[in-house]
Design an enzyme around this catalytic site. Structure first.
Site, PDB file in Angstrom:
ATOM      1  N   GLU A  91      -5.557  72.349  64.028  1.00  0.00           N
ATOM      2  CA  GLU A  91      -4.671  73.466  64.345  1.00  0.00           C
ATOM      3  C   GLU A  91      -3.241  73.187  63.904  1.00  0.00           C
ATOM      4  OE1 GLU A  91      -4.934  74.364  68.547  1.00  0.00           O
ATOM      5  OE2 GLU A  91      -7.080  73.942  68.500  1.00  0.00           O
ATOM      6  N   CYS A 104       4.338  73.057  63.984  1.00  0.00           N
ATOM      7  CA  CYS A 104       3.793  71.969  64.778  1.00  0.00           C
ATOM      8  C   CYS A 104       2.500  71.515  64.109  1.00  0.00           C
ATOM      9  CB  CYS A 104       3.535  72.466  66.196  1.00  0.00           C
ATOM     10  SG  CYS A 104       2.730  71.246  67.249  1.00  0.00           S
ATOM     11  N   CYS A 111      -8.539  63.312  69.322  1.00  0.00           N
ATOM     12  CA  CYS A 111      -7.605  62.294  69.806  1.00  0.00           C
ATOM     13  C   CYS A 111      -8.373  61.367  70.736  1.00  0.00           C
ATOM     14  CB  CYS A 111      -6.461  62.973  70.575  1.00  0.00           C
ATOM     15  SG  CYS A 111      -5.196  61.822  71.176  1.00  0.00           S
ATOM     16  N   CYS A 115      -5.654  61.784  77.706  1.00  0.00           N
ATOM     17  CA  CYS A 115      -4.802  62.353  78.755  1.00  0.00           C
ATOM     18  C   CYS A 115      -5.575  63.436  79.526  1.00  0.00           C
ATOM     19  CB  CYS A 115      -3.528  62.947  78.157  1.00  0.00           C
ATOM     20  SG  CYS A 115      -2.502  61.726  77.302  1.00  0.00           S
ATOM     21  N   CYS A 118      -5.025  67.320  78.737  1.00  0.00           N
ATOM     22  CA  CYS A 118      -4.906  67.752  77.346  1.00  0.00           C
ATOM     23  C   CYS A 118      -6.246  68.168  76.735  1.00  0.00           C
ATOM     24  CB  CYS A 118      -4.286  66.623  76.523  1.00  0.00           C
ATOM     25  SG  CYS A 118      -4.029  67.073  74.807  1.00  0.00           S
ATOM     26  N   GLU A 159      -2.596  61.593  68.058  1.00  0.00           N
ATOM     27  CA  GLU A 159      -1.506  60.708  68.461  1.00  0.00           C
ATOM     28  C   GLU A 159      -0.898  60.100  67.189  1.00  0.00           C
ATOM     29  OE1 GLU A 159       0.410  59.733  70.992  1.00  0.00           O
ATOM     30  OE2 GLU A 159       1.242  58.268  69.602  1.00  0.00           O
ATOM     31  N   SER A 190       6.216  63.033  68.401  1.00  0.00           N
ATOM     32  CA  SER A 190       5.899  62.867  69.817  1.00  0.00           C
ATOM     33  C   SER A 190       4.784  61.848  70.017  1.00  0.00           C
ATOM     34  CB  SER A 190       5.471  64.228  70.388  1.00  0.00           C
ATOM     35  OG  SER A 190       5.187  64.117  71.760  1.00  0.00           O
ATOM     36  N   SER A 213       6.005  61.399  75.605  1.00  0.00           N
ATOM     37  CA  SER A 213       5.309  62.161  76.645  1.00  0.00           C
ATOM     38  C   SER A 213       5.239  61.289  77.878  1.00  0.00           C
ATOM     39  CB  SER A 213       3.906  62.530  76.160  1.00  0.00           C
ATOM     40  OG  SER A 213       4.011  63.333  75.010  1.00  0.00           O
ATOM     41  N   ASN A 289       0.089  73.866  80.787  1.00  0.00           N
ATOM     42  CA  ASN A 289      -0.840  74.870  80.284  1.00  0.00           C
ATOM     43  C   ASN A 289      -2.172  74.638  80.962  1.00  0.00           C
ATOM     44  OD1 ASN A 289      -0.101  76.783  78.162  1.00  0.00           O
ATOM     45  ND2 ASN A 289       0.713  74.951  77.170  1.00  0.00           N
ATOM     46  N   CYS A 330      -1.944  73.079  71.747  1.00  0.00           N
ATOM     47  CA  CYS A 330      -2.878  72.520  70.773  1.00  0.00           C
ATOM     48  C   CYS A 330      -4.161  71.986  71.381  1.00  0.00           C
ATOM     49  CB  CYS A 330      -2.191  71.456  69.952  1.00  0.00           C
ATOM     50  SG  CYS A 330      -1.671  72.163  68.412  1.00  0.00           S
TER      51      CYS A 330
HETATM   52  N1  SAH Z   1      -0.162  62.642  71.156  1.00  0.00           N
HETATM   53  C1  SAH Z   1       1.214  63.020  71.138  1.00  0.00           C
HETATM   54  C2  SAH Z   1       1.497  64.395  70.524  1.00  0.00           C
HETATM   55  C3  SAH Z   1       0.552  65.528  70.811  1.00  0.00           C
HETATM   56  S1  SAH Z   1       0.591  66.363  72.366  1.00  0.00           S
HETATM   57  C4  SAH Z   1       1.788  62.948  72.517  1.00  0.00           C
HETATM   58  O1  SAH Z   1       1.043  62.703  73.458  1.00  0.00           O
HETATM   59  O2  SAH Z   1       2.993  63.089  72.665  1.00  0.00           O
HETATM   60  C5  SAH Z   1       2.078  67.281  72.423  1.00  0.00           C
HETATM   61  C6  SAH Z   1       2.624  67.426  73.837  1.00  0.00           C
HETATM   62  O3  SAH Z   1       1.864  68.371  74.602  1.00  0.00           O
HETATM   63  C7  SAH Z   1       2.596  66.131  74.607  1.00  0.00           C
HETATM   64  O4  SAH Z   1       3.794  65.971  75.315  1.00  0.00           O
HETATM   65  C8  SAH Z   1       1.433  66.369  75.564  1.00  0.00           C
HETATM   66  O5  SAH Z   1       1.496  65.512  76.662  1.00  0.00           O
HETATM   67  C9  SAH Z   1       1.614  67.824  75.882  1.00  0.00           C
HETATM   68  N2  SAH Z   1       0.463  68.476  76.487  1.00  0.00           N
HETATM   69  C10 SAH Z   1      -0.849  68.258  76.248  1.00  0.00           C
HETATM   70  N3  SAH Z   1      -1.612  69.065  77.010  1.00  0.00           N
HETATM   71  C11 SAH Z   1      -0.760  69.817  77.749  1.00  0.00           C
HETATM   72  C12 SAH Z   1      -0.950  70.824  78.743  1.00  0.00           C
HETATM   73  N4  SAH Z   1      -2.154  71.221  79.127  1.00  0.00           N
HETATM   74  N5  SAH Z   1       0.160  71.391  79.265  1.00  0.00           N
HETATM   75  C13 SAH Z   1       1.395  70.994  78.878  1.00  0.00           C
HETATM   76  N6  SAH Z   1       1.629  70.057  77.958  1.00  0.00           N
HETATM   77  C14 SAH Z   1       0.555  69.451  77.404  1.00  0.00           C
END
Ligand code: SAH
Length: 345
Positions: A91, A104, A111, A115, A118, A159, A190, A213, A289, A330
């Protein structure tokens, strides 16, 4: 599968063309064409037919195919689902901000960071993207939308620090004056907190913005929602961030998704302020989200948390959420496509 020619640097391209008996300026000529969204060598109208055919026999440049485009009626956000040459999907999101049109990009197919909140990580990591595949997201989002891109955030699926060699080469390519020429100050990277990557990036002293993050300032909570914390503890992470700032002079941005009853307590705001002391950090509070597969829910204490941080001297903003009507965070669109067996809706 052969990689796209867009992974090659100008130097590599010039050398390869030299081996084919071409003069040195030919490398620059072809390199410049590659950022203009061409999908075949035949579009490179100032090259001889013989050379175009020779290149077509050796290299690929057709780029990803847009299998879905979703446009937000609310704010002009466009989300692309691209199919790569091997059939995998990623995406890319185009966001229209006052400070510039921002793309973006994803850095991996899936990944492996795990997390809890996510969507991108639910099916694990399939593979890394190549530098050219990361670059093509910018090039073809720009070509498809007709919107000139001025800013890039590496915040899509994947990541970046887990694919750092490709990411660094992508930065070199996208930054090149003969390419898209996007300045490092217009790029954010990020990470979920992969410390060796942060340290390696610090040594390069790039002028990009590092986003971390954070999502929790205490080990216990952070390990619960971010498995990466068990390998790279949050206190070592803060230490790496302080070192990064000392080395680069660049302010770090901390992402913090507000999760109900998990990371939104006053004491956690206080702990963030304490850990950031001595460094001009900026905390970006993100309304969580809602991901269907996750039991975690958005917090209702965001404003209060922001005020608490501000009262302790930490700059904190609440991120305006774009594209809420189109699954723009994403990982969500790719998951839906996987569930539907890739069929178009
Ligand atoms: N892997 C990297 C970049 C991709 S995620 C990282 O972790 O920073 C981009 C951002 O979206 C990160 O800050 C991640 O923690 C956040 N993110 C992922 N899922 C989310 C959700 N459901 N709601 C809000 N932020 C989210």
């Amino acid at each position: 599968m052969r990689d796209t020619i867009r992974s090659m640097t100008l130097e590599e391209l010039t050398a390869a063309l030299g081996d084919m008996g071409e003069p040195a300026f030919r490398g620059k000529q072809v390199f410049a064409w590659l950022s203009r969204g061409v999908r075949s060598f035949d579009e490179m109208s100032d090259l001889s037919k013989a050379l175009r055919e020779k290149l077509a026999g050796r290299y690929r440049l057709e780029g990803p195919r847009a299998v879905r485009r979703q446009s937000s009626r609310e704010d002009g956000t466009v989300k692309y689902l691209w199919e790569l040459q091997d059939g995998n999907c990623i995406e890319t999101v185009l966001m229209r901000y006052r400070h510039g049109n921002t793309v973006c990009v994803s850095t991996q197919v899936g990944c492996r960071m795990g997390c809890a909140f996510c969507a991108s990580t639910l099916g694990g990591k399939v593979r890394d993207l190549t530098p050219g595949e990361i670059l093509e997201q910018v090039i073809f989002t720009q070509a498809d939308s007709g919107v000139p891109v001025s800013n890039i955030v590496l915040m899509g699926i994947g990541e970046p620090m887990d694919n750092l060699d490709s990411v660094l080469r992508f930065l070199e390519l996208v930054n090149h004056p003969l390419g898209l020429n996007i300045g490092m100050r217009h790029i954010s990277l990020s990470t979920c907190g992969v410390i060796p990557g942060i340290r390696r990036l610090a040594e390069l002293e790039l002028q990009l913005t590092l986003s971390v993050s954070l999502h929790a300032p205490d080990s216990e909570t952070r390990s619960r929602i971010m498995p990466v914390n068990r390998a790279y503890d949050v206190d070592e992470l803060f230490a790496a961030c302080h070192d990064y700032f000392k080395r680069t002079g660049r302010r770090i941005s901390f992402e913090y998704a507000m999760i109900d009853g998990v990371n939104d307590a006053d004491w956690q705001a206080d702990l963030i302020a304490q850990k950031l002391r001595g460094m001009p950090g900026h905390v970006n509070l993100i309304p969580l989200n809602d991901v269907a597969e996750s039991p975690l829910k958005p917090s209702r204490r965001t404003r209060r948390f922001q005020q608490r941080l501000e009262s302790r001297g930490v700059t904190a903003t609440v991120r305006r959420s774009l594209g809420g009507d189109i699954d723009a965070s994403c990982g969500q669109l790719r998951r839906k496509a996987m569930e539907n067996g890739g069929e178009q809706t």
